[in-house]
Design an enzyme around this catalytic site. Structure first.
Site, PDB file in Angstrom:
ATOM      1  N   TYR A 176      -1.945  -0.625  10.386  1.00  9.01           N
ATOM      2  CA  TYR A 176      -2.030  -0.951   8.956  1.00  9.01           C
ATOM      3  C   TYR A 176      -0.741  -0.536   8.234  1.00  9.01           C
ATOM      4  O   TYR A 176      -0.159  -1.337   7.496  1.00  9.01           O
ATOM      5  CB  TYR A 176      -3.248  -0.243   8.355  1.00  9.01           C
ATOM      6  CG  TYR A 176      -3.457  -0.546   6.890  1.00  9.01           C
ATOM      7  CD1 TYR A 176      -3.973  -1.771   6.476  1.00  9.01           C
ATOM      8  CD2 TYR A 176      -3.138   0.389   5.913  1.00  9.01           C
ATOM      9  CE1 TYR A 176      -4.169  -2.052   5.127  1.00  9.01           C
ATOM     10  CE2 TYR A 176      -3.328   0.119   4.572  1.00  9.01           C
ATOM     11  CZ  TYR A 176      -3.853  -1.098   4.187  1.00  9.01           C
ATOM     12  OH  TYR A 176      -4.036  -1.374   2.841  1.00  9.01           O
ATOM     13  N   SER A 211       0.875  -1.185   0.000  1.00  7.71           N
ATOM     14  CA  SER A 211       0.000   0.000   0.000  1.00  7.71           C
ATOM     15  C   SER A 211       0.902   1.222   0.000  1.00  7.71           C
ATOM     16  O   SER A 211       2.056   1.150   0.451  1.00  7.71           O
ATOM     17  CB  SER A 211      -0.865   0.008   1.267  1.00  7.71           C
ATOM     18  OG  SER A 211      -1.407   1.294   1.502  1.00  7.71           O
TER      19      SER A 211
END
Ligand SMILES: NC(=O)c1ccc[n+]([C@@H]2O[C@H](COP(=O)([O-])OP(=O)(O)OC[C@H]3O[C@@H](n4cnc5c(N)ncnc54)[C@H](O)[C@@H]3O)[C@@H](O)[C@H]2O)c1
Length: 257
Positions: A154, A141
Site C-alpha cells: 500500500y 496517503s
C-alpha cells in the site's frame, strides 16, 4: 459564491463509498456535473441518487479503473458529451503486511488499482483536458511520505501516486492542467470498519480508539473534511496550486513522536 463549480464536469473514481462518495456529493453541491466511475455500480447509483435528490447532477458508470479498455470506453463516452474539467483519482484498495507477507499476487492486485488505475484514468482523460485545461486530483496517503508499518504494498503504491502527481503537473503545466494530490491519515470510512471487523472481531471498539489515537489530534478524519479540501483544490480559487501534495492528517506526519 466562492469555490463555484457551475458548468464544470467532474469524474470521481470510487465514488460509491467513503471519501469518494463525500467528494462526489461535495463537488455536486458546488454545481459540478459528477460522473462516478465505480467497480460496484449499486453504491455508485446510490451516491448519484443522493446527489440528484438534493437537486444536483450525477451519473453512475460501472467501470473497473484497473481495466484500460473499460476506462477508455467509459471516459470516451463521457468526453463525447463535453469537456472533462476535473478528474479525481480516488479509487484505491489496501493490503496489510510487511514485504515477507506480501505475495506476488498481493502486490499485483494493489498495483493494478492504486497505480495502474490512476495511470489509466489520466491517460484516458488528458487529451480531452488539454483542450481547455483542468484539474487532476490524486488520492495518495500519509503512507506515501512515512511508509506505514505493515503496509508495504500500500505504501509503495501511494508513493507512486505522489510521483505521478509531480510528473503530470510538470508535463501539462503549459496546457493549463493543475495536478495535485491529497494525503489523508486515517479517515473513518466503511473500509476502516470492515478492516476492524475482519481483523479484530469483538475488539472493534478498543481498536477503533487505538487507531484514532495514532492521529495526534486524537481522532480519525471525516470523509467530508477530505471532500472540502478536494473542492478547494478543484476550484479556481486554487489556481496558483500545482504539483503539490496536501497532507490532511490531524498532525500525523509532523507531530507524532
Ligand atoms: N480511509 C482512510 O483511512 C484513507 C487514508 C488515506 C488514503 N485513503 C485513500 O482514499 C481512497 C478512498 O478510500 P476509502 O477509505 O474511502 O475507501 P472505500 O473502500 O470506502 O471506498 C473505495 C471505493 O473505491 C471503489 N473501488 C475499488 N476498486 C476499484 C476499481 N478497481 N475500480 C473502480 N472503483 C474501485 C470501491 O468499490 C469503493 O467504493 C483510497 O485511494 C485510499 O487509499 C484512505
Amino acid at each position: 459564491m466562492k469555490f463555484d463549480l457551475t458548468d464544470k464536469r467532474a469524474l470521481v473514481t470510487g465514488g460509491g463509498s467513503g471519501i469518494g462518495k463525500a467528494i462526489s456529493i461535495a463537488l455536486a453541491e458546488q454545481g459540478a456535473e459528477v460522473h462516478i466511475l465505480e467497480v460496484n455500480k449499486i453504491p455508485a447509483k446510490e451516491t448519484a441518487a443522493e446527489i440528484k435528490a438534493k437537486g444536483g447532477m450525477a451519473q453512475a458508470h460501472a467501470c473497473d479503473v484497473a481495466n484500460q479498455k473499460d476506462v477508455i470506453k467509459t471516459i470516451n463516452a463521457i468526453a463525447a458529451e463535453g469537456a472533462i474539467d476535473i478528474l479525481v483519482n480516488n479509487a484505491g484498495i489496501a493490503h496489510i503486511g510487511n514485504v515477507e507477507l506480501t505475495s506476488e499476487a498481493d502486490i499485483d492486485r494493489v498495483y493494478q488499482v492504486n497505480i495502474k488505475g490512476v495511470y489509466n484514468c489520466i491517460h484516458a482523460c488528458i487529451k480531452n483536458m488539454k483542450e481547455k485545461g483542468g484539474v487532476i486530483l490524486n488520492m495518495a496517503s500519509v503512507a506515501a511520505t512515512v511508509g506505514i508499518s505493515d503496509r508495504f504494498a500500500y505504501s509503495m503504491t501511494k508513493g507512486a501516486v505522489l510521483t505521478m502527481t509531480y510528473s503530470v503537473a510538470k508535463d501539462y503545466l503549459t496546457y493549463g492542467i493543475r495536478c495535485n494530490s491529497i494525503s489523508p491519515a486515517r479517515v473513518h470510512t466503511p473500509f476502516v470498519d470492515g478492516y476492524l471487523k475482519q481483523n479484530y472481531p469483538g475488539m472493534e471498539k478498543e481498536m477503533f480508539e487505538r487507531l484514532s489515537q495514532t492521529q495526534p489530534i486524537g481522532r480519525m478524519g471525516r470523509p467530508e473534511e477530505i471532500a472540502n479540501l478536494a473542492v478547494y483544490l478543484s476550484s479556481d480559487e486554487a489556481s496558483f496550486i500545482t504539483g503539490t501534495d496536501f497532507p490532511i492528517d490531524g498532525g500525523f506526519i509532523r507531530l507524532n513522536g
